[in-house]
Design a protein around this motif. Structure first.
Motif, PDB file in Angstrom:
ATOM      1  N   LEU A 133      -4.267   4.949   6.378  1.00 53.54           N
ATOM      2  CA  LEU A 133      -3.262   3.833   5.741  1.00 53.54           C
ATOM      3  C   LEU A 133      -3.562   2.498   6.620  1.00 53.54           C
ATOM      4  O   LEU A 133      -3.715   1.468   5.954  1.00 53.54           O
ATOM      5  CB  LEU A 133      -1.807   4.312   6.454  1.00 53.54           C
ATOM      6  CG  LEU A 133      -0.721   3.081   6.389  1.00 53.54           C
ATOM      7  CD1 LEU A 133      -0.531   2.839   4.700  1.00 53.54           C
ATOM      8  CD2 LEU A 133       0.321   3.643   7.166  1.00 53.54           C
ATOM      9  N   ARG A 144       4.485   8.270   7.969  1.00 52.86           N
ATOM     10  CA  ARG A 144       4.139   6.873   7.551  1.00 52.86           C
ATOM     11  C   ARG A 144       5.597   6.176   7.817  1.00 52.86           C
ATOM     12  O   ARG A 144       5.575   4.831   8.335  1.00 52.86           O
ATOM     13  CB  ARG A 144       4.013   6.660   5.932  1.00 52.86           C
ATOM     14  CG  ARG A 144       2.502   6.631   5.650  1.00 52.86           C
ATOM     15  CD  ARG A 144       2.202   6.077   4.178  1.00 52.86           C
ATOM     16  NE  ARG A 144       2.901   6.770   3.068  1.00 52.86           N
ATOM     17  CZ  ARG A 144       2.836   7.746   2.487  1.00 52.86           C
ATOM     18  NH1 ARG A 144       1.430   8.371   2.877  1.00 52.86           N
ATOM     19  NH2 ARG A 144       3.325   8.283   1.395  1.00 52.86           N
ATOM     20  N   ARG A 183       2.483   2.124  -3.258  1.00 56.34           N
ATOM     21  CA  ARG A 183       1.525   2.592  -4.308  1.00 56.34           C
ATOM     22  C   ARG A 183       1.558   4.067  -4.000  1.00 56.34           C
ATOM     23  O   ARG A 183       1.274   4.916  -4.663  1.00 56.34           O
ATOM     24  CB  ARG A 183       0.113   1.913  -4.364  1.00 56.34           C
ATOM     25  CG  ARG A 183       0.086   0.610  -4.604  1.00 56.34           C
ATOM     26  CD  ARG A 183      -1.458   0.402  -5.117  1.00 56.34           C
ATOM     27  NE  ARG A 183      -2.465   0.378  -4.339  1.00 56.34           N
ATOM     28  CZ  ARG A 183      -2.790  -0.361  -3.331  1.00 56.34           C
ATOM     29  NH1 ARG A 183      -2.103  -1.471  -3.326  1.00 56.34           N
ATOM     30  NH2 ARG A 183      -3.943   0.019  -2.500  1.00 56.34           N
ATOM     31  N   PHE A 184       1.156   4.583  -2.730  1.00 52.14           N
ATOM     32  CA  PHE A 184       1.487   6.007  -2.259  1.00 52.14           C
ATOM     33  C   PHE A 184       2.506   6.541  -2.498  1.00 52.14           C
ATOM     34  O   PHE A 184       2.484   7.619  -3.258  1.00 52.14           O
ATOM     35  CB  PHE A 184       1.315   5.856  -0.707  1.00 52.14           C
ATOM     36  CG  PHE A 184      -0.108   5.521  -0.084  1.00 52.14           C
ATOM     37  CD1 PHE A 184      -1.398   5.319  -0.920  1.00 52.14           C
ATOM     38  CD2 PHE A 184      -0.041   5.267   1.376  1.00 52.14           C
ATOM     39  CE1 PHE A 184      -2.372   4.927  -0.171  1.00 52.14           C
ATOM     40  CE2 PHE A 184      -1.265   4.976   1.754  1.00 52.14           C
ATOM     41  CZ  PHE A 184      -2.232   4.784   1.367  1.00 52.14           C
ATOM     42  N   GLU A 185       3.933   6.000  -2.374  1.00 48.66           N
ATOM     43  CA  GLU A 185       5.113   6.655  -2.646  1.00 48.66           C
ATOM     44  C   GLU A 185       5.119   6.921  -4.174  1.00 48.66           C
ATOM     45  O   GLU A 185       5.741   7.885  -4.680  1.00 48.66           O
ATOM     46  CB  GLU A 185       5.955   5.627  -2.347  1.00 48.66           C
ATOM     47  CG  GLU A 185       6.803   5.782  -1.062  1.00 48.66           C
ATOM     48  CD  GLU A 185       5.675   6.227   0.026  1.00 48.66           C
ATOM     49  OE1 GLU A 185       4.945   7.284   0.300  1.00 48.66           O
ATOM     50  OE2 GLU A 185       5.621   5.357   1.102  1.00 48.66           O
ATOM     51  N   ARG A 234       4.264  11.303   4.276  1.00 46.14           N
ATOM     52  CA  ARG A 234       5.309  10.343   4.144  1.00 46.14           C
ATOM     53  C   ARG A 234       5.917   9.976   5.383  1.00 46.14           C
ATOM     54  O   ARG A 234       6.518   9.074   5.778  1.00 46.14           O
ATOM     55  CB  ARG A 234       6.156  10.535   2.952  1.00 46.14           C
ATOM     56  CG  ARG A 234       7.312   9.331   2.639  1.00 46.14           C
ATOM     57  CD  ARG A 234       7.677   9.261   1.364  1.00 46.14           C
ATOM     58  NE  ARG A 234       8.497   8.204   1.423  1.00 46.14           N
ATOM     59  CZ  ARG A 234       9.289   7.437   0.543  1.00 46.14           C
ATOM     60  NH1 ARG A 234       9.276   8.055  -0.856  1.00 46.14           N
ATOM     61  NH2 ARG A 234       9.980   6.403   0.562  1.00 46.14           N
ATOM     62  N   VAL A 236       0.800  -1.236   0.217  1.00 47.67           N
ATOM     63  CA  VAL A 236       0.114   0.038  -0.014  1.00 47.67           C
ATOM     64  C   VAL A 236       1.088   1.380  -0.004  1.00 47.67           C
ATOM     65  O   VAL A 236       0.742   2.273  -0.736  1.00 47.67           O
ATOM     66  CB  VAL A 236      -0.986  -0.157   1.166  1.00 47.67           C
ATOM     67  CG1 VAL A 236      -1.486   1.561   1.373  1.00 47.67           C
ATOM     68  CG2 VAL A 236      -1.961  -1.155   0.992  1.00 47.67           C
ATOM     69  N   ALA A 237       1.810   1.153   0.664  1.00 43.77           N
ATOM     70  CA  ALA A 237       2.727   2.284   0.934  1.00 43.77           C
ATOM     71  C   ALA A 237       3.545   2.808  -0.308  1.00 43.77           C
ATOM     72  O   ALA A 237       3.670   3.658  -0.713  1.00 43.77           O
ATOM     73  CB  ALA A 237       3.784   2.295   2.074  1.00 43.77           C
ATOM     74  N   ALA A 288      -2.558   6.600  -5.068  1.00 44.27           N
ATOM     75  CA  ALA A 288      -3.470   6.081  -3.882  1.00 44.27           C
ATOM     76  C   ALA A 288      -4.724   6.007  -4.296  1.00 44.27           C
ATOM     77  O   ALA A 288      -5.754   6.856  -4.047  1.00 44.27           O
ATOM     78  CB  ALA A 288      -3.219   7.050  -2.981  1.00 44.27           C
ATOM     79  N   GLY A 289      -5.010   5.034  -5.647  1.00 42.96           N
ATOM     80  CA  GLY A 289      -6.452   4.862  -6.039  1.00 42.96           C
ATOM     81  C   GLY A 289      -6.346   6.107  -7.120  1.00 42.96           C
ATOM     82  O   GLY A 289      -7.224   6.773  -7.497  1.00 42.96           O
ATOM     83  N   PRO A 324     -11.497   7.543  -4.088  1.00 44.91           N
ATOM     84  CA  PRO A 324     -10.135   7.403  -4.169  1.00 44.91           C
ATOM     85  C   PRO A 324      -9.315   8.735  -4.014  1.00 44.91           C
ATOM     86  O   PRO A 324      -8.079   8.899  -3.522  1.00 44.91           O
ATOM     87  CB  PRO A 324      -9.824   6.845  -5.497  1.00 44.91           C
ATOM     88  CG  PRO A 324     -11.185   6.627  -6.016  1.00 44.91           C
ATOM     89  CD  PRO A 324     -12.333   7.150  -4.993  1.00 44.91           C
ATOM     90  N   LEU A 336      -8.268   9.614  -0.470  1.00 45.78           N
ATOM     91  CA  LEU A 336      -6.964   8.815  -0.203  1.00 45.78           C
ATOM     92  C   LEU A 336      -5.706   9.479  -0.473  1.00 45.78           C
ATOM     93  O   LEU A 336      -4.813   9.640   0.023  1.00 45.78           O
ATOM     94  CB  LEU A 336      -7.069   7.426  -0.460  1.00 45.78           C
ATOM     95  CG  LEU A 336      -6.305   6.251   0.346  1.00 45.78           C
ATOM     96  CD1 LEU A 336      -6.374   6.186   1.757  1.00 45.78           C
ATOM     97  CD2 LEU A 336      -6.457   5.069  -0.275  1.00 45.78           C
ATOM     98  N   ALA A 337      -5.840   9.750  -1.927  1.00 49.91           N
ATOM     99  CA  ALA A 337      -4.775  10.347  -2.669  1.00 49.91           C
ATOM    100  C   ALA A 337      -4.006  11.666  -2.100  1.00 49.91           C
ATOM    101  O   ALA A 337      -3.006  11.716  -1.899  1.00 49.91           O
ATOM    102  CB  ALA A 337      -4.890  10.392  -4.292  1.00 49.91           C
ATOM    103  N   GLY A 349       2.584   7.711  -6.110  1.00 51.29           N
ATOM    104  CA  GLY A 349       1.525   8.770  -6.385  1.00 51.29           C
ATOM    105  C   GLY A 349       0.121   8.043  -6.769  1.00 51.29           C
ATOM    106  O   GLY A 349      -0.550   8.665  -7.207  1.00 51.29           O
ATOM    107  N   THR A 372      -0.603  11.485  -0.508  1.00 48.84           N
ATOM    108  CA  THR A 372       0.469  12.030  -1.272  1.00 48.84           C
ATOM    109  C   THR A 372       0.587  13.403  -1.516  1.00 48.84           C
ATOM    110  O   THR A 372       1.378  13.978  -1.898  1.00 48.84           O
ATOM    111  CB  THR A 372       0.446  11.242  -2.808  1.00 48.84           C
ATOM    112  OG1 THR A 372      -1.013  11.634  -3.475  1.00 48.84           O
ATOM    113  CG2 THR A 372      -0.067   9.891  -2.497  1.00 48.84           C
ATOM    114  N   PHE A 385       6.248   2.945  10.302  1.00 50.16           N
ATOM    115  CA  PHE A 385       6.705   1.508   9.872  1.00 50.16           C
ATOM    116  C   PHE A 385       8.015   1.262  10.421  1.00 50.16           C
ATOM    117  O   PHE A 385       8.213  -0.063  10.989  1.00 50.16           O
ATOM    118  CB  PHE A 385       7.005   1.468   8.231  1.00 50.16           C
ATOM    119  CG  PHE A 385       5.750   1.494   7.391  1.00 50.16           C
ATOM    120  CD1 PHE A 385       5.035   0.349   7.474  1.00 50.16           C
ATOM    121  CD2 PHE A 385       5.622   2.218   6.421  1.00 50.16           C
ATOM    122  CE1 PHE A 385       3.731   0.267   6.930  1.00 50.16           C
ATOM    123  CE2 PHE A 385       4.185   2.260   5.699  1.00 50.16           C
ATOM    124  CZ  PHE A 385       3.529   1.435   5.973  1.00 50.16           C
TER     125      PHE A 385
END
Lengths: 256, 256
Positions: free
Chosen positions: B170, B222, A235-237, B219, A232-233, A241-242, B205, B208-209, A239, B213, B226
Motif C-alpha cells: 500500500l 489498512r 480502488r482496492f475496496e 482491509r 488507492v484504497a 488493484a490493477g 498487478p 497487488l490484487a 476490487g 483484496t 488510515f
C-alpha cells in the motif's frame, strides 16, 4: 607572514546531535561547549565569542537562543545552524543576529543512529544566508569530513525535505503507533521498511515537530499523501488493484 | 530393493515467479511446464500427471486452473500453490481437487526482484492443507534450498501478511503514484524506504490484487493504518508532534 590560526568553535547544545558534532569536529578545532543542562559547560558568552558559533538547539528554541547570544557575537563571526528545516531558522537568524556576523544554514541529513558507522559519503545541505562563508564551510565538509555537500536555498531545501523527511517520519510514526508489528514472516521490502523506521524512532520529539510542523511544505505533501492513499484504497475496496489487467491475464491463463 | 525415484514436477504458469521456480527446482527435478501463453509448452494433461504439481498462476486464476487440472491428477499426487495469500487458495484447492491428492499451500516471501542475489536464508510459509506431504516439502526447502521455513495455517499466514505485505505494498503504491520523488537530498531512512519500493514496484498487478483484496485481513489493517495516520496528522496540524515535550525542552535550553 603568519599562518592562519585554526578557528575556534562555540557549540550551543549538547543533545544527541550536539554530541555527534563534538565527536566529528573535536579532532579538528578547539571547541567551547555551552548547554544549560550541563552545569559544568562553558558560560554562553564564552561560546558566543568564538570564530564559528554552531547552534545545535531545537528549531523551536532558535529564536530565543539567537536573541540571547546576539550581544556576545564578535564582528566577522560565522553563525551556523544544523536544524532539520531551513526557512524558519534562516529567517530567525537573519532577523535576530547583528549585521556584523555571517550566517550559513546547514542540515546534516543524518543523525546519531544513521551515522553510527561513520558519516563519510552522507549528505549535508548547505544554504548561504549572509556572507560568503558557505564556500569554505562546504570545502571543509567535503574534503575533511568526506560529506556530500548539496548547496541549496532554504526554500528548495524545505520543499525536498517535506518529502524525504516529512513522509518518511510520518510513515514511521504511524507504523510505530501500530506496534507490535510482525517480525517473523517477513519479506525483504518489509525488512527495509522496518530498518527505515528503526533509524528514526529514537529521534527526539523536537526533530519530528520541526520536520512536520516548522516546514511550510510538509503539510501540502502530507495532504497529497493522504489523498493519493485514499484513492488507492478506494480502488482496492472496489476490487481493482490493477484488477482489470489481472482479470485479462487470468482469462488468458485458462487451460485448454 | 529399489531406490526411491526422483519425483517429477508439473509446473503451471511461466510468469515471473514460475521462471524463478524453474531456475531453482530445475537442477533437482525433471520438470514439465505448461503455460497457455507459451505454445511450445507441454499440454496441461501431461503437466498434471506429474508426482508434484505446482500452481504458479495468479490467485484470481486458481479456481479455473484447479477445475481444469482436477480430472488429470493421479492418486497420491501432491498439489502445491505459491500464492501471496493462503486462505482463499487453500479453500479453492480443498473444494475443487479430488480427494485422492494431497495439498500444501506455500508462500515464498520473496520475488524475482528480492531473490536476484539468491534465495538462501529467505522466508517461505508452508501451510498443510490435506495430507502430511508438507513435512517432506519443508525438509527439502530447508536442506536443499536453504530457505527459512515457517509452518503456519492459512489464517495465521494471511493475518501476518496483511501487515507485512498489505501495508508495504500500500505504502509503495502510494509513493509510486506520487512520483517523481526527490533523489538527491536523501537520508539513510528515506533511502531504505525507496529500496523497499523498488523491490515491489515491478510486481505484476495480480500480486497487488491478491495481497490487498484476496486477503480478508488486509482491509482491517489498512483501515487501522488510515485511522492511525489521521490521528497522527491531526496532532501535527494542531502543532503537537511530540510538541509539548519539545516546548518544555526549549524553555530549559534557554540561555542565562
Amino acid at each position: 607572514m603568519s599562518t592562519p590560526r585554526t578557528p575556534t568553535i562555540g557549540l550551543f547544545g549538547l543533545g544527541a546531535f550536539g554530541r555527534l558534532i563534538l565527536r566529528h569536529l573535536g579532532p579538528h578545532f578547539p571547541l567551547t561547549v555551552h548547554d544549560p543542562v550541563h552545569h559544568d559547560s562553558a558560560p554562553p558568552e564564552r561560546a558566543a565569542a568564538c570564530d564559528i558559533v554552531i547552534l545545535a538547539v531545537p528549531v523551536a528554541a532558535m529564536a530565543e537562543t539567537c536573541a540571547a547570544i546576539a550581544p556576545h557575537l564578535r564582528p566577522g563571526t560565522l553563525v551556523v545552524d544544523v536544524g532539520s528545516v531551513k526557512i524558519e531558522p534562516a529567517r530567525v537568524m537573519q532577523q535576530t543576529l547583528p549585521a556584523h556576523v555571517q550566517i550559513v544554514g546547514t542540515h546534516p541529513l543524518f543523525g546519531p543512529q544513521s551515522a553510527r558507522d561513520g558519516i563519510t559519503g552522507r549528505n549535508i545541505a548547505v544554504c548561504p544566508v549572509r556572507g560568503r562563508a558557505h564556500l569554505r564551510i562546504a570545502a571543509f565538509l567535503r574534503r575533511v569530513l568526506g560529506l556530500r555537500v548539496i548547496l541549496t536555498t532554504p526554500d528548495a531545501h524545505d520543499r525536498e525535505a517535506a518529502v524525504v523527511q516529512g513522509l518518511t517520519h510520518l510513515i514511521a510514526r504511524v507504523l510505530v503507533e501500530m506496534e507490535p508489528l510482525p517480525g517473523r514472516m517477513t519479506t525483504a521490502s518489509y525488512a527495509r521498511l522496518m530498518e527505515a523506521i528503526d533509524m528514526v524512532r529514537g529521534d527526539p520529539p523536537g526533530v519530528l515537530a520541526a520536520i512536520e510542523t516548522a516546514n511550510p511544505h510538509a503539510r501540502p505533501v502530507r495532504d497529497r499523501f493522504f489523498a493519493t492513499a485514499a484513492a488507492v484504497a478506494r480502488r482496492f475496496e472496489s476490487g481493482d488493484a490493477g484488477g482489470e489487467d489481472q482479470r485479462r491475464r487470468s482469462r488468458r491463463a485458462l487451460i485448454g
